[in-house]
Enzyme design. Structure first.
Site, PDB file in Angstrom:
ATOM      1  N   ASN A   1     -36.318 -52.795   7.478  1.00  0.00           N
ATOM      2  CA  ASN A   1     -37.658 -52.372   7.918  1.00  0.00           C
ATOM      3  C   ASN A   1     -37.919 -51.019   7.260  1.00  0.00           C
ATOM      4  O   ASN A   1     -37.366 -50.017   7.673  1.00  0.00           O
ATOM      5  CB  ASN A   1     -37.680 -52.260   9.450  1.00  0.00           C
ATOM      6  N   TRP A   2     -38.771 -51.052   6.252  1.00  0.00           N
ATOM      7  CA  TRP A   2     -38.995 -49.817   5.478  1.00  0.00           C
ATOM      8  C   TRP A   2     -39.982 -48.860   6.138  1.00  0.00           C
ATOM      9  O   TRP A   2     -40.186 -47.750   5.665  1.00  0.00           O
ATOM     10  CB  TRP A   2     -39.475 -50.175   4.064  1.00  0.00           C
ATOM     11  N   LYS A   3     -40.643 -49.310   7.181  1.00  0.00           N
ATOM     12  CA  LYS A   3     -41.622 -48.466   7.888  1.00  0.00           C
ATOM     13  C   LYS A   3     -42.617 -47.873   6.871  1.00  0.00           C
ATOM     14  O   LYS A   3     -42.940 -48.534   5.889  1.00  0.00           O
ATOM     15  CB  LYS A   3     -40.897 -47.391   8.696  1.00  0.00           C
TER      16      LYS A   3
ATOM     17  N   HIS B   1     -42.493 -54.140  17.160  1.00  0.00           N
ATOM     18  CA  HIS B   1     -41.515 -53.075  16.928  1.00  0.00           C
ATOM     19  C   HIS B   1     -41.763 -51.933  17.911  1.00  0.00           C
ATOM     20  O   HIS B   1     -42.917 -51.646  18.264  1.00  0.00           O
ATOM     21  CB  HIS B   1     -41.623 -52.566  15.486  1.00  0.00           C
TER      22      HIS B   1
ATOM     23  N   GLU C   1     -41.942 -48.866  17.630  1.00  0.00           N
ATOM     24  CA  GLU C   1     -42.924 -47.844  17.210  1.00  0.00           C
ATOM     25  C   GLU C   1     -44.348 -48.344  17.432  1.00  0.00           C
ATOM     26  O   GLU C   1     -45.254 -47.550  17.694  1.00  0.00           O
ATOM     27  CB  GLU C   1     -42.669 -47.450  15.745  1.00  0.00           C
TER      28      GLU C   1
ATOM     29  N   GLU D   1     -33.613 -54.153  19.847  1.00  0.00           N
ATOM     30  CA  GLU D   1     -33.492 -52.793  19.326  1.00  0.00           C
ATOM     31  C   GLU D   1     -33.690 -51.793  20.457  1.00  0.00           C
ATOM     32  O   GLU D   1     -34.836 -51.478  20.824  1.00  0.00           O
ATOM     33  CB  GLU D   1     -34.559 -52.530  18.268  1.00  0.00           C
TER      34      GLU D   1
ATOM     35  N   GLY E   1     -33.292 -44.873  14.745  1.00  0.00           N
ATOM     36  CA  GLY E   1     -33.470 -43.658  13.954  1.00  0.00           C
ATOM     37  C   GLY E   1     -32.761 -42.440  14.530  1.00  0.00           C
ATOM     38  O   GLY E   1     -33.005 -41.317  14.102  1.00  0.00           O
TER      39      GLY E   1
ATOM     40  N   SER F   1     -29.894 -47.800  14.279  1.00  0.00           N
ATOM     41  CA  SER F   1     -28.845 -47.045  13.597  1.00  0.00           C
ATOM     42  C   SER F   1     -27.712 -47.921  13.056  1.00  0.00           C
ATOM     43  O   SER F   1     -26.545 -47.545  13.095  1.00  0.00           O
ATOM     44  CB  SER F   1     -28.297 -45.953  14.529  1.00  0.00           C
TER      45      SER F   1
ATOM     46  N   GLY G   1     -33.382 -46.939   8.378  1.00  0.00           N
ATOM     47  CA  GLY G   1     -32.912 -45.940   7.422  1.00  0.00           C
ATOM     48  C   GLY G   1     -31.936 -46.461   6.370  1.00  0.00           C
ATOM     49  O   GLY G   1     -32.093 -46.174   5.174  1.00  0.00           O
TER      50      GLY G   1
HETATM   51  P1  PGA Z   1     -32.894 -47.443  12.154  1.00  0.00           P
HETATM   52  O1  PGA Z   1     -34.259 -48.243  12.491  1.00  0.00           O
HETATM   53  O2  PGA Z   1     -31.948 -48.421  11.521  1.00  0.00           O
HETATM   54  O3  PGA Z   1     -33.310 -46.357  11.230  1.00  0.00           O
HETATM   55  O4  PGA Z   1     -32.371 -46.940  13.470  1.00  0.00           O
HETATM   56  C1  PGA Z   1     -34.228 -49.551  12.976  1.00  0.00           C
HETATM   57  C2  PGA Z   1     -35.623 -50.090  13.192  1.00  0.00           C
HETATM   58  O5  PGA Z   1     -36.529 -49.315  13.527  1.00  0.00           O
HETATM   59  O6  PGA Z   1     -35.864 -51.296  13.008  1.00  0.00           O
END
Ligand code: PGA
Length: 244
Positions: A8-10, A92, A94, A161, A167, A207, A229
């Protein structure tokens, strides 16, 4: 079941960075046991679809709950499907926390996207506050409850998640993740025939890195990872899927 490693590159990656990434990935075919994919920013979807090796699935990070109409700024799952997009993330954390998406909207997005034939990775997870007040399984149940009203489909994947692990560098332990995955599996088997419920891929996210992925994947109900990430650099993404 195959393993799934999805990036997931956001809101990251320039076109130059994407070109470098795709070039590096092209010579690293995953084993037959692994499906890999990335979800770039919407504006880069077409470029990624045109320039990716055949084994790299390309997905959107979000989609509208509607197929068409007066919804300025939204993107229809139908348009994503027409473009050749393989999957979309939905729900997601976010989107839930920063943009106020509710379980109801996320259910509608999931159902609409599935109707178009897109694969959907439905993202769920509890906040730290909810975990600390022993609400985790209750929250998860509420987030997936709508699935009891739709038939089982091989196009649905679920990503657990925990919000506190995204993150933050603070991954759930393999046991913590497995406990929730097992609960999700059990809940799905109350909705659908057990043999079908057991085929829904359950991904863990939060993470995930090359140095903790192996332990997470040894758990019985963890079938893959959704990675933020550590999916941005080809070298690290390759390490993730080369570990199988
Ligand atoms: P992260 O993000 O691996 O940077 O913790 C995961 C995600 O938001 O899907």
């Amino acid at each position: 079941m195959k393993k799934y490693i999805i990036g997931n590159w956001k809101m990251n990656q320039s076109l130059d960075e994407i070109t470098h990434f795709l070039k590096a990935i092209t010579s690293h075919t995953p084993s037959e046991q692994v499906e890999i994919g990335i979800s770039p920013q919407l504006i880069h979807l077409h470029h990624c679809l045109k320039n990716s090796p055949h084994f790299l699935n390309i997905g959107s990070q979000n989609c509208s709950q509607y197929l068409q109409g007066a919804y300025t700024g939204e993107v229809s799952p139908q348009a994503l499907k027409e473009l050749g997009t393989h999957f979309t993330l939905v729900g997601h954390s976010e989107r839930r926390t920063l943009y106020g998406e509710t379980n109801k909207e996320i259910a509608l997005k999931t159902i609409t996207a599935l109707k178009t034939g897109l694969k959907v990775i439905l993202c769920i997870g509890e906040t730290l506050e909810q975990r600390e007040s022993n609400q985790t399984l209750h929250v998860i149940k509420e987030q997936i409850d709508f699935l009891k009203n739709i038939p089982h489909t091989h196009n649905l994947l679920i990503a657990y998640e925990p919000v506190w692990a995204i993150g933050t560098g603070l991954s759930a332990t393999a046991n913590q993740a497995q406990e929730v995955h097992q609960f999700i599996r059990k809940t799905l088997s109350e909705f659908w025939e057990k043999s079908l419920a057991s085929q829904t891929p359950l991904l863990y996210g939060g993470s995930v890195k090359p140095d903790n992925i192996k332990e997470l994947m040894t758990q019985g109900d963890i079938n893959g990872a959704l990675v933020g990430g550590a999916s941005l650099k080809a070298e690290s993404f390759i390490k993730l899927y080369d570990s199988f």
